[in-house]
Structures are given as C-alpha cells and as structure tokens.
Scaffold this motif. Structure first.
Motif, mmCIF file in Angstrom:
data_model
loop_
_atom_site.group_PDB
_atom_site.id
_atom_site.type_symbol
_atom_site.label_atom_id
_atom_site.label_comp_id
_atom_site.label_asym_id
_atom_site.label_seq_id
_atom_site.Cartn_x
_atom_site.Cartn_y
_atom_site.Cartn_z
ATOM 1 N N THR A 1 0.839 -1.206 0.000
ATOM 2 C CA THR A 1 0.000 0.000 0.000
ATOM 3 C C THR A 1 0.876 1.259 0.000
ATOM 4 O OG1 THR A 1 -0.167 0.091 2.397
ATOM 5 C CG2 THR A 1 -1.905 -1.087 1.251
ATOM 6 N N ILE B 1 2.067 1.691 -3.540
ATOM 7 C CA ILE B 1 1.035 2.265 -4.416
ATOM 8 C C ILE B 1 0.906 3.760 -4.162
ATOM 9 C CG2 ILE B 1 -1.440 2.264 -4.929
ATOM 10 C CD1 ILE B 1 -1.377 -0.756 -4.328
ATOM 11 N N TYR C 1 1.661 5.978 -7.312
ATOM 12 C CA TYR C 1 0.417 6.374 -7.974
ATOM 13 C C TYR C 1 0.502 7.765 -8.617
ATOM 14 C CZ TYR C 1 -4.592 7.204 -8.602
ATOM 15 O OH TYR C 1 -5.814 7.508 -9.120
ATOM 16 N N VAL D 1 -0.110 12.441 -2.859
ATOM 17 C CA VAL D 1 -0.734 11.500 -1.943
ATOM 18 C C VAL D 1 -0.097 11.760 -0.588
ATOM 19 C CG1 VAL D 1 -0.985 9.080 -1.365
ATOM 20 C CG2 VAL D 1 -1.158 9.815 -3.733
#
Lengths: 661, 160
Positions: free
Chosen positions: A364, A367, A371, A385
């Motif tokens: 996670t 990602i 991302y 993010v």
C-alpha cells in the motif's frame, strides 16, 4: 594526484568486480575449484579498492580541494570538519560511492567470514554480489563521476545546503545505506539458492544475521531522519509520508517480514519459497528507493540528480536486477523443496499472518508512492498522496498486526494452543485496557480512538514481557530457578523482547503526540507571554548572534511551570554565509512527558515577533522505541555471531519452551 | 493437515490480506489525495470551494501583507491569473515575493484560497517541479538548465 589515484582505484575495482562476477560463475559451471576459489579474495580486493577511492574523495573534501568539481559544488572551506566529511555523501556522486562502498563491504564480509559455506555456493553468492558491484561502479564511472576535475580550479566552494549541516543528518545516510545495501546480501543469497536449485535451513541461518544487521542500521537511519525532520523543519512533524521517506520505509517493512519468515525457515524449514521471494523483493524495494531518490523524479530533500539520463540508467538497472531475479524465481522456485508442515494456529501460522500484513502494508505504501507518478504519466494530472491516504490504508493494516503480535509470540511451533495463550495474556489484556482508561482519565480530550491505541501499544509492550515471563517461568517455579532461566535465555530471546517492546513504545508515542499535541501561534513583543500545556513562556526579546558560518537572530524565552522557572529557550533564525540561505532553529525543551517546541518567526513592524509554540506529548517515545528495537536487533546479532556461518548445525535453542510443556 | 490444505490456508490468508488492502487503497485514493492546480485553472473555475488541493505558482510582487498578528495575505500567480491566499502561521524562511511556492488548502466562498500549508524550498534557486513545469508550459519561465543540487519540498511550515 590523490584524486586521480582514487579514480584509478575505482576503475580497478570495476575490473576486479567483473572478475568476481564472471570467473566464479564459469568455475561453478565447469566445477573448477581453482576458478571458484577466486571469488573470496576478489571480493576483499574489490572492497579495498573501493575504500581507497572513497578515502581519496574524503581527503579532497577534508582538504577543501576545489579543483575537484564535486567538492567545489558541495563544500566550503569555512565548514566545520564534520560537515566536510559528511559532504562526501551529501551529494549524488559521493552518495553513490558510499552505496558501492557498503556493497563491497558486505561482499567482502562473505569472502572473509564465509569459509564455512559450501565453496560452490559461496562462489555463486559472490558472483551475484559482484554483478551488483559491476553495475553500480559502472554507473558511477560513466554517469556520475565524483573525481571529475574542475578547470580552472575554484578558490572557494559553493557550500553544503545549511539544512543538511546537522549532526543527525551527517550520519543518517551511512546508516540508511547500510540498511538498503545490506539487504543485497539476502538478495545475493536468494539468487544463488535459485541458481543452485537447493535451499535449506542453513541458508536462513546465514542470511538472518546479515539481514538483521541491515535492518538494525535501517531502523536507526530512519529514526535519525525522522528526528532530524522533527527539529529542523520547524513545525514539529516527525513523519511526512514523503515519497523519499516511503522509499526507506518500504524496504524496512519488507525486511522486517523477511526477518520473521527467515526464522520460520531456520527453525522449521518451512516457507522457503516465500522467504526467497521476500529476500528478492526486499532488495528490489531498496533498489527502487535508490531510483526514486536519485533519479530526481520526486521533489525532495534527497533529489540530487537532476540529470534525467541518470534516472533512465537507474531505471534500466532496476529492470535488469528485479526483472532478472523474478524471472529466475519463476523458473526455478518449483525446484526448491517445500518444508515442514504446521497447523494454522501455530507460531508459523502467526508469522505467516505477520508476513501477509507487513508485505501488504509495504504494497500500500508502494502504491501511494508510485500512484502520482503513474497518474501523471497516463493522464497528466498532478496529485500528491499525503497523510490521509496512508492513515486510511497503512494504519488499518497495522492494527491486526499489533493485536496478533503478543499472541503469535506465545504460540508454540507446529501446533499452538490458543486457550493456553489466552490464559497467559488475560492479565496483559486487562492491564492494557486499564492503561488505556488511565490515559482517557488523564487527558479527557482528543479522539476517542486514542486511548484504545494507547492500550494497543501497552498490549504489545506487556505482551512482550509476558512472553519473556513464560520463558523463564516467572511465578511458576521458585525465584532462583526463574533467575537462572533468565540468565540462561539466549540473547536472541532478549533481542525479541526488546524489539517487540520497542514497537509498542513507538505506537504509544505516535498515538499520544498525534492525538494530544497542542500549539499556539502568537505575536509577542518583549515582556509578553504565552501559555501552552501548563507552561508559561515569556519572551525576553531577540538579540543578534554569530556562528562559525552564519549570522543569527536569537529569541530569548524563559519557561516556567506553575510559577517555578524551568529553563530558558533560545530559538533562532540563521542566515548562512555560503550558500546564502536562511534556516529556522527550533528550541526544544526535552522531557519524557512531552516536548515544548518553540519557533521564532518573522519580526513585525512594531518590533514584535511571530512565535509558534507546540507541545508534543510523549514524542520522545517514537525515537526511543525505534532505538530499543534496534538494540533488540543488536542483541540478537551478538547471539548469532557465535554461530555465524552455515556449516555447523545450530546450537539447539530452546526456541519454544511452551511446546515442551 | 495436509500440504494441500496448508497451502490453501496460506493462499486464502494472502488473498484476504490483499483484498482488504485493495479495498482500503481504492477508498483512500478517492478521498486522500490532493490535485495540483495553477492559478489559471483555479480562475477558470476548474475546482470548487471546499475541496482540498495544491495551488502552485509565484508569489506575486507587492502582494504580501502581514496583518497585525499571525495572519499573512499574499497572492499566487502564474502571470495569467492571480489567486489571493490567506495563511495563518509562520512562513518558510525562503518565502518571498517572486519565489515559486506550493500551498495546500481550500478555496473559500469569496474566492480566496485559505492555505493550511505553505511550502517553499530552503534553496534560493528552487522552483517546485510542478510550478516550473506549469510556468514553462505557459512560456513564462525557462528555468536554468543547470539547477544546483536541490532540496526539499517538505521543508516548509504547516499548520494542522
């Protein structure tokens, strides 16, 4: 002259590492012992050559030789010696050289201490390690040469970024790199095992201490970086979920998983194939971290390399090593024989849960880190993010992990007995809930989840001690027997106690400081005061000052609590001479209960200053806990040092006293 | 337990873990990320009030007003459009007019941007890459090809 010598030594190191890669591989293929035996001496020679190159660069920094472009761009003659030395790795070229130095050091360690490994296997490991050296030394020589000369030589250097001139940061990169690159050992062992098509518990016995060493270094490195950010960046944050932090955190998570799966493999010969995969993935994440940090595709303190060509080269290296290792894995993993059986409710089962959760959480984080890059490449939209994403993904995965930790540690190998564990943990559960309730009663504000999170932290700490108490049969057998057992426990058992307790302490620190911190921003003129968290802070005016390479404005504050003077704090604003930059120096009153953190802001037209005060309760526990974890790791290594090496069978450790009962 | 059953257990555990994580990730990526906008795009009403995003550009010349107290008002521009920003707290050291910055916050109903974080870099020549790219696209700023070894975006001040 010494610079050319260093350059030449690095070129020789490249030649030696080509030999280290190719000759043993050839020797293994033709079962020629005299060729495979070259691997070990080659690894040592390679290390000495890289060390010579590194030393040459360091000499140039210490003597402020501004005819070297790298020194000119990153150093200054007026800098204190420690930062001249730290300047070596405070830039792209030098830090890559440090990377290779540590890589060569680990290779040489296999060469020197690996005499009890089967010689063909050692040759394979060193050949893989050699291939890493070949790649990264070539990378330095062809794209990032730190030994390039500056013609004509400059009189003065450009200086090191002032926010990097800090003791914690001076030693942050070497620790971090020892961690990153230390995982190369596990990688080389994994690839060598796949290549040979054979793997057994001895493999894990070898890999574990080295992985542990890398893990300890990485733990300390990450903690140092976090501590630095906390007191340098001026607002008291200790973790930002910055892509570069994530880049070091992902290998840490995967490495933690690897340590635990290697235990299963060593003790029970199970999870072999998974452990090999994890070893490959851990180092792949380290490589990816290097790529993210060094390629300049991220905006960050660490993004040195602005040359996109380098980024592409690193990406290529990444593709070859990660892709190659995973292909080899896909091709050969089935040839590794699966090992021992176990019930789902067992220590092995619990460690599988640990591995699933740790590797998923690493995924996670991965990602969340990649991302934005992917989205921008595909749609052109730029996003960031941040903490909200990680709070929603990472934290929920940690909760079951922490809940399961004390339970798993008490389960017996092979077949566990949950009711027996419950019996041991009842008191721990009760005590943790009480501690949570106590926190609630003491603070009586903040999110309702916070006391539960405190209880969770306490559960992990007390659970670690319950496991220890079970091992020494505290309160079950007479005291002197308990004492004897406590003395005779292997150090690795204490290592586990400290490492697990450290995790719980970190959880408590994070919870308290996140949920219950307070802050005040005020304009203060001389004589005015502010109140925060029971402290009274009086501003006594600001005075100018002068440091070795900066000017500063120092604010003077007296701090008192309930009418009694506690201390004086002097936050300041500095302007460095070269490069001409300003930094904020926070002043921190350290106390275990919480830090009082003062920042001096801009001056106002009426002579007042903007002053920002924070109170961070229990924030020290975050770094203290990390150090306790690292200490646990060191204890564990010191235990295994006695049997570092695979050939001898392990001393039978009473790994599971519960099973024997 | 046979090898096969054990494998099935392991696989279902892994699948359970992964699907939980996937759900979390999908959920978090919908709500937990901030998009980057230039002042022109904000002026074109591409983003409404109340949505958290990152606004990047240059601090407009002559726009910085330090009120009495801790509130600071300034404007962020990409030369095509200018957005007024309100920020309460201590600005980063290198915050000054003409400097490339990134601010994180939300638009208010009156069109002002209320920043909770102001990020400027601890480096004189720094230009946040998003800002640099946006400005380059508009032909405003060419950037210097040989940027110095650079540093940090999170070396800013934030406000919770």
């Amino acid at each position: 002259m010494i610079i050319e010598t260093g350059h030449f030594a690095l070129i020789l190191a490249l030649v030696v590492s080509v030999i280290q890669m190719a000759v043993p591989a050839y020797g293994v293929y033709y079962a020629n012992r005299s060729l495979t035996s070259i691997a070990a001496p080659a690894s040592v020679v390679q290390f000495l050559l890289v060390a010579a190159a590194f030393f040459a660069l360091m000499t140039a920094y210490v003597s402020s030789d501004f005819s070297v472009e790298n020194v000119w761009a990153n150093s200054h003659s007026a800098k204190p010696l420690i930062y001249k030395i730290a300047g070596v790795w405070g830039n792209h070229e030098g830090s890559m050289l440090l990377w290779v130095l540590i890589l060569a050091l680990f290779g040489a360690a296999v060469g020197v201490f690996g005499s009890n490994l089967p010689s063909a296997f050692r040759a394979r490991v060193l050949s893989v390690q050699g291939s890493l050296s070949v790649t990264f030394i070539s990378f330095i020589l062809f794209t990032s040469n730190p030994f390039a000369r500056l013609v004509p030589a400059a009189v003065e250097g450009q200086g090191l970024n002032p926010i990097l001139q800090d003791p914690a940061l001076a030693f942050h990169p070497p620790f971090l790199y020892t961690g990153y690159v230390g995982f190369s050992m596990a990688f080389s062992f994994a690839v060598a095992a796949l290549w040979e098509g054979r793997i057994d518990a001895a493999w894990a016995r070898w890999v574990r201490p080295w992985t542990l060493l890398a893990w300890v270094a990485l733990t300390i490195g990450i903690a140092m970086g976090s501590w630095w950010a906390y007191y340098t960046l001026g607002w008291g944050g200790w973790w930002f979920w910055d892509p570069v932090e994530n880049a070091s955190f992902m290998p840490w998570l995967a490495g933690t998983a690897l340590l635990h799966s290697a235990v299963v493999m060593e003790k029970r010969e199970a999870l072999k194939i998974w452990t090999v995969l994890l070893a490959i993935l851990t180092f792949s994440l380290s490589l990816m971290g290097t790529f993210l940090v060094r390629s300049g595709i991220l905006t960050s303190v660490h993004a040195f390399a602005v040359d996109p060509r380098r980024g592409i080269v690193i990406l290529g290296i990444l593709a070859v090593f990660i892709g190659g290792a995973l292909t080899l894995y896909a091709w050969r993993a089935s040839s590794l024989k699966a090992g021992g059986l176990f019930q789902p409710i067992s220590r092995e089962g619990a460690l599988v849960v640990n591995n699933v959760l740790l590797s998923t959480s690493a995924a996670t984080v991965l990602i969340g880190t990649l991302y934005p890059l992917g989205l921008e490449a595909v749609t052109g939209a730029k996003i960031s993010v941040g903490a909200p994403y990680f709070d929603l993904t990472f934290v929920p995965l940690m909760i079951p992990l922490l809940l399961a930790l004390p339970i798993g540690a008490l389960l017996a190998w092979k077949r566990g007995d949950l009711p027996a564990v419950w019996q041991r943990l009842r008191a721990v559960l009760l005590a943790s809930l009480l501690i949570g309730a106590l926190a609630l009663a003491l603070v009586r504000r903040g999110p309702w989840l916070a006391p539960l999170a405190i209880a969770l932290g306490a559960w992990v700490v007390l659970g670690a001690f319950a496991e220890w108490a079970a091992r020494i049969k505290a309160f079950v057998v007479p005291f002197d027997e308990t004492f004897r057992r406590a003395l005779n426990l292997p150090r690795s058992a204490y290592g586990m106690l400290f490492a697990h307790a450290g995790v719980g302490i970190v959880v408590i620190g994070i919870t308290a400081t996140t949920a219950w911190h307070s802050e005040a921003v005020l304009v203060l003129s001389q004589g005015q005061k502010l109140a925060i968290a029971g402290y009274e802070v009086v501003f006594n005016g600001a005075v100018p000052g002068r440091g070795p390479n900066y000017q500063e404005t120092i604010g003077r504050f007296t701090v008192s609590k309930a009418g009694t003077a506690v201390t004086t704090l002097t936050p300041s604003k500095r302007i460095f001479d070269a490069p001409r930059q300003a930094t904020t120096q926070a002043a921190i009153l350290n106390a275990l209960a919480g830090d009082l953190y003062l920042v001096l802001g801009d001056s106002q037209s009426d002579g007042g200053f903007v002053v920002r005060a924070y109170f961070h309760p229990l924030v020290r526990l975050i770094w203290l806990g990390a150090l306790i974890m690292a200490f646990g790791g060191i204890l564990s290594i010191s235990d295994r040092r006695l049997r570092l090496g695979a050939a001898r069978p392990a001393r039978r450790v009473p790994s599971s006293p519960l099973a024997a009962e | 337990m046979t090898r096969r059953q054990r494998r099935a257990t392991l696989i279902s555990l892994a699948v359970a873990g992964l699907s939980l994580a996937t759900l979390l990730v999908l959920f978090a990526l919908r709500s937990g990320v901030d998009y980057f906008y230039t002042p022109s795009r904000v002026a074109a009403r591409e983003v409404g009030p109340g949505v958290s995003f990152r606004l990047g550009g240059l601090v407009a010349q002559g726009s910085v007003q330090r009120g009495q107290g801790t509130a600071v008002m300034f404007a962020v521009t990409d030369t095509k459009a200018t957005i007024p920003v309100v920020y309460e707290g201590i600005l980063p050291e290198l915050f000054r007019e003409g400097q490339g910055i990134i601010t994180v916050g939300r638009l208010e109903a009156d069109g002002r941007f209320r920043a909770t974080t102001v990020l400027a870099k601890h480096d004189e020549n720094y230009m946040p890459p998003e800002v640099a790219k946006a400005l380059k696209e508009q032909g405003v700023w060419q950037g210097d090809a040989k940027a110095p070894p650079s540093t940090s975006v999170n070396a800013g001040t934030r406000q919770k």
